[in-house]
Motif scaffolding. Sequence first.
Motif, short mmCIF file in Angstrom:
data_model
loop_
_atom_site.label_atom_id
_atom_site.label_comp_id
_atom_site.label_asym_id
_atom_site.label_seq_id
_atom_site.Cartn_x
_atom_site.Cartn_y
_atom_site.Cartn_z
N ILE A 147 2.07 0.35 2.47
CA ILE A 147 1.88 0.57 1.17
C ILE A 147 0.10 1.00 0.45
O ILE A 147 -0.23 -0.26 0.78
N ALA A 148 -0.06 2.77 0.34
CA ALA A 148 -1.49 2.25 -0.12
C ALA A 148 -1.86 1.48 -1.57
O ALA A 148 -0.45 1.13 -2.28
N TYR A 149 -2.64 0.80 -1.63
CA TYR A 149 -2.79 -0.33 -2.84
C TYR A 149 -2.79 0.47 -4.39
O TYR A 149 -1.76 0.48 -4.96
N ASN A 150 -3.24 1.59 -4.30
CA ASN A 150 -3.15 2.77 -5.66
C ASN A 150 -1.60 3.16 -6.16
O ASN A 150 -0.94 3.52 -7.22
N ASP A 151 -0.27 3.06 -4.38
CA ASP A 151 0.81 3.53 -4.87
C ASP A 151 1.48 2.20 -5.26
O ASP A 151 2.16 2.14 -6.18
N TYR A 152 1.54 0.97 -5.44
CA TYR A 152 1.28 -0.22 -5.31
C TYR A 152 1.39 -0.49 -7.42
O TYR A 152 2.13 -0.51 -7.62
N VAL A 153 0.11 0.05 -7.47
CA VAL A 153 -0.41 -0.64 -8.64
C VAL A 153 0.50 0.56 -9.12
O VAL A 153 1.25 0.26 -10.23
N SER A 154 0.73 2.55 -9.15
CA SER A 154 1.25 2.88 -9.84
C SER A 154 2.13 2.63 -10.27
O SER A 154 3.65 3.57 -11.32
N GLU B 126 6.78 -3.17 -5.11
CA GLU B 126 7.08 -2.57 -3.63
C GLU B 126 8.77 -1.49 -3.52
O GLU B 126 8.91 -0.50 -3.25
N THR B 127 9.70 -1.95 -4.41
CA THR B 127 10.96 -1.62 -4.58
C THR B 127 11.13 0.02 -4.87
O THR B 127 11.54 1.17 -4.43
N LYS B 128 9.90 -0.39 -6.53
CA LYS B 128 9.93 1.67 -6.71
C LYS B 128 9.29 1.82 -5.97
O LYS B 128 8.81 3.05 -5.71
N VAL B 129 7.73 1.80 -5.25
CA VAL B 129 7.56 2.35 -4.70
C VAL B 129 8.01 3.21 -3.09
O VAL B 129 8.77 4.31 -2.63
N MET C 190 6.39 4.49 0.63
CA MET C 190 6.19 3.84 2.22
C MET C 190 5.88 3.78 3.57
O MET C 190 7.10 4.48 3.83
N ARG C 191 5.43 3.56 3.85
CA ARG C 191 5.10 4.75 5.37
C ARG C 191 5.45 3.88 6.52
O ARG C 191 5.18 1.87 6.13
N VAL C 192 6.12 3.70 7.24
CA VAL C 192 6.18 2.83 8.95
C VAL C 192 4.72 3.55 9.44
O VAL C 192 4.96 4.37 10.03
N GLU C 193 4.37 2.33 10.02
CA GLU C 193 3.01 3.39 11.41
C GLU C 193 3.60 1.90 12.42
O GLU C 193 3.31 1.11 12.66
N GLY C 194 2.64 2.53 13.00
CA GLY C 194 2.84 2.39 14.86
C GLY C 194 1.66 1.23 15.09
O GLY C 194 1.01 1.49 14.46
N LYS C 195 1.39 1.15 16.45
CA LYS C 195 0.11 0.28 17.02
C LYS C 195 -0.71 1.55 16.88
O LYS C 195 -2.36 0.54 17.22
#
Length: 364
Positions: free
Chosen positions: A323-330, A334-337, A343-348
């Motif tokens: 989660i980008a910090y600004n999105d978390y704060v906005s 975590e639930t609302k994000v 929320m993004r799923v990222e790999g290696k």
Amino acid sequence: MKAGIVGLPNVGKSTLFNCLSNAKAQSANFPFCTIEPNIGVVNVPDARLQKLEELVNPERVLPATVEIVDIAGLVKGASKGEGLGNQFLGNIRETDAILHVLRCFDNDNIIHVDGSVDPIRDKETIDMELQLKDLETVDKKLEKVKRAAKTGNKEAQKEEAVLLAIKKGLEAGISIRAIEITKEDRKEFVHPLQFITDKPVMYVCNVDEESAVNGNAYVDKVKANVANENAEVIFLAVGTEADITELETYEERKMFLEDLGLTEPGSGKLIRGAYKLLNLETYFTAGVKEVRAWTIPVGATAPQAAGVIHTDFEKGFIRAEVIAYNDYVSFGSETKVKEAGKMRVEGKEYIVKDGDVMHFRFNV
């Protein structure tokens, strides 16, 4: 990764170290007071951590840290072993970045080893000693490389050219960080030799209380003098910073700062600067048990970031939920994000961004 505080004797190094670490290194009005290097692990001030604490309300909060080393004062002739020269140069070689403290205040009660206040002269004294030590390193390496270059070894010839450029620059009084060398050559031929004057540097101008907000003429001279070095210059009133750290409560410290016209202690600016100088950045984990800032080198991948928590996390890395910090704060949680699909799923291969809030999935 650690930053070393260096400077001539009596410029405020140990007092600054005490402010940063609250470890009471001995500080007195005579040279060589700091003999063994004092090491402090310092919290990195970060307003984002406080914001996450407000939103998550965890049981505990753990900030990122940076290691600061207070190194004995250096004098003219240190490269030849004068004063505590050899010890000083050995200690500074082991650090990853330099915080060079310069005296930029007048005070007849505090002696100066050269009898007068002149930060440019002081800087040049230390620069010259460090450059002389690096010149020794270059000369030793050149002896070996020249022999290989004479046999027609192309790689050795390339290295010889780089080392000769460094030697020429050092003999002209130019620190290695300010000598024009390509990024590739620097990585291949310069970094492995751990030159002292190749380390990133921040100049810390120690000013009087009246100059704590806007600096003074000494600071202006320093800025002009280091313009070609790609180095940061900050100023703070170290004596005043020491007074601030003695105050018991946050409210008292805040009032003291407001009276001076400051929004935060200068030490906070310095610690963040040291963190940046060391090429470090932060990602966060946020849960009800703890909100924590984790330190990673700039450019770290998601598995490398996971490895900072535990090596098993890196070995068995599956994916990172980011989660980008600004999105978390906005969005405020975590639930609302997640509900907003942010929320993004990222790999290696993912390169972690400063301020990412992360959760790792792994299997060992």
